[in-house]
Design an enzyme around this catalytic site. Structure first.
Site, PDB file in Angstrom:
ATOM      1  N   LEU A   1       2.191  -8.523   0.355  1.00  0.00           N
ATOM      2  CA  LEU A   1       1.745  -8.625  -1.027  1.00  0.00           C
ATOM      3  C   LEU A   1       0.300  -8.186  -1.214  1.00  0.00           C
ATOM      4  O   LEU A   1      -0.543  -8.321  -0.328  1.00  0.00           O
ATOM      5  CB  LEU A   1       1.898 -10.069  -1.514  1.00  0.00           C
ATOM      6  CG  LEU A   1       3.306 -10.673  -1.436  1.00  0.00           C
ATOM      7  CD1 LEU A   1       3.313 -12.063  -2.049  1.00  0.00           C
ATOM      8  CD2 LEU A   1       4.347  -9.785  -2.105  1.00  0.00           C
TER       9      LEU A   1
ATOM     10  N   GLY B   1      -1.372  -6.321  -6.996  1.00  0.00           N
ATOM     11  CA  GLY B   1      -0.364  -5.848  -7.938  1.00  0.00           C
ATOM     12  C   GLY B   1       0.822  -6.787  -7.999  1.00  0.00           C
ATOM     13  O   GLY B   1       1.325  -7.110  -9.088  1.00  0.00           O
ATOM     14  N   HIS B   2       1.284  -7.244  -6.833  1.00  0.00           N
ATOM     15  CA  HIS B   2       2.370  -8.220  -6.809  1.00  0.00           C
ATOM     16  C   HIS B   2       1.954  -9.515  -7.521  1.00  0.00           C
ATOM     17  O   HIS B   2       2.734 -10.109  -8.277  1.00  0.00           O
ATOM     18  CB  HIS B   2       2.759  -8.568  -5.371  1.00  0.00           C
ATOM     19  CG  HIS B   2       3.410  -7.456  -4.618  1.00  0.00           C
ATOM     20  ND1 HIS B   2       2.795  -6.819  -3.573  1.00  0.00           N
ATOM     21  CD2 HIS B   2       4.629  -6.876  -4.743  1.00  0.00           C
ATOM     22  CE1 HIS B   2       3.606  -5.890  -3.075  1.00  0.00           C
ATOM     23  NE2 HIS B   2       4.721  -5.906  -3.771  1.00  0.00           N
TER      24      HIS B   2
ATOM     25  N   GLY C   1       7.340  -4.125 -11.357  1.00  0.00           N
ATOM     26  CA  GLY C   1       6.165  -3.320 -11.619  1.00  0.00           C
ATOM     27  C   GLY C   1       6.494  -1.958 -12.194  1.00  0.00           C
ATOM     28  O   GLY C   1       7.464  -1.313 -11.797  1.00  0.00           O
TER      29      GLY C   1
END
Length: 298
Positions: free
Chosen positions: A47, A50-51, A161
């Site tokens: 991770l 962004g995660h 995303g």
């Protein structure tokens, strides 16, 4: 006897961890019986921020948040990086704990794909464009694992995303076609200072490659401006590819302007019509394949 929920506590990590579907659904049923909604963020781990932004968006849209960490073998072809894909469970759990995630689902391959499993999910047409040309197995593996995870988690919302834009649109189509009662939310791409979209595979980049990697977003951004002013998509794509090759990229799989919903290619020899489109790109920098995309409006 039902599996008990196993909660893993350390001084740095207080997030609940479950590894079986039975234990997971026991907790989900309890939350829903109490009138709470469940948001879900499926990941393959390794991770980054962004995660975590996707987890935060899930928390904004649901009372409880679940994140899965599962490196899905079905989306890797022979010779790809399934065996070397970064796995860092302890670091991931610490990040999710700090982000306020309520529960992490860490299934085994056997939990997702029981012995003798032969059922796959295929979102035809959309899965065979763009990345599907270069990785023809990929989106069938993604759709299959996401469908199975949805059945395990039974969320009210799920967040994906926008960096993986084709994947996001394929999941939206699968949910619509199969009637999953799940609201699919797109999360904005998180970028480093030079514009590089954050990705777990960025860990593969050597130092000199990392310095060059921001050229992908720069090329897409310049192309989007040119397209919005009426330049021909074919000319703009060629210019973007040339920019990437000058920046040190090994090869370019595609720079493509598409309909944002269907992913159908827009004509290369005519200015894009008024409204919105999506410009997607995929290119190789050394042994690392980078993807990115940007919205275009005219």
């Amino acid at each position: 006897m039902r599996d008990r929920i196993k909660v893993k506590f350390t001084t740095e990590n207080t997030v609940a961890v479950v590894r079986t579907r039975v234990a997971l659904q026991q907790q989900v049923r309890a939350w829903k019986a109490a009138g709470e909604t469940v948001g879900f963020v499926p990941t393959m781990g390794a991770l980054h921020s962004g995660h975590i932004s996707l987890v935060e968006k899930a928390k904004e849209n649901a009372g409880r948040t679940i994140t899965s960490l599962f490196v899905n073998p079905a989306q890797f072809a022979p010779g790809e990086d399934f065996g070397t894909y970064p796995r860092q469970e302890d670091d991931d759990l610490a990040l999710l704990s700090a982000a306020g995630c309520d529960l992490v689902y860490l299934p085994t391959v056997a939990e997702i794909y029981p012995d003798g499993s032969v059922t796959d999910v295929r979102v035809n047409a959309m899965s065979d464009l763009l990345d599907g040309i270069y990785r023809p197995h990929f989106f069938y593996g993604v759709a299959t694992v996401v469908a199975r995870l949805f059945l395990h988690v039974q969320p009210d919302t799920a967040v994906f995303g926008e960096k993986d834009y084709q994947q996001l649109q394929i999941i939206r189509r699968m949910v619509r076609d199969l009637g999953f009662p799940i609201n699919i939310i797109g999360g904005e791409t998180k970028r480093d200072g030079d514009g590089l979209a954050q990705s777990s595979r960025n860990l593969y980049l050597a130092a000199d490659e990392r310095r060059a990697a921001g050229a992908l977003f720069a090329a897409l951004h310049r192309a989007s401006v040119r397209l919005s002013l009426g330049a021909l998509p074919g000319d703009v794509s060629a210019e973007a590819e040339a920019h990437l090759m000058r920046a040190g990229f090994r090869s370019v799989d595609y720079i493509a302007l598409v309909d944002p919903g269907t992913l159908a290619l827009l004509p290369a020899d005519a200015p894009m019509p008024g409204g919105a489109a999506r410009l997607l790109g995929a290119a190789w920098l050394g042994r690392t394949r980078l993807i990115d995309n940007i919205s275009v409006t005219r």
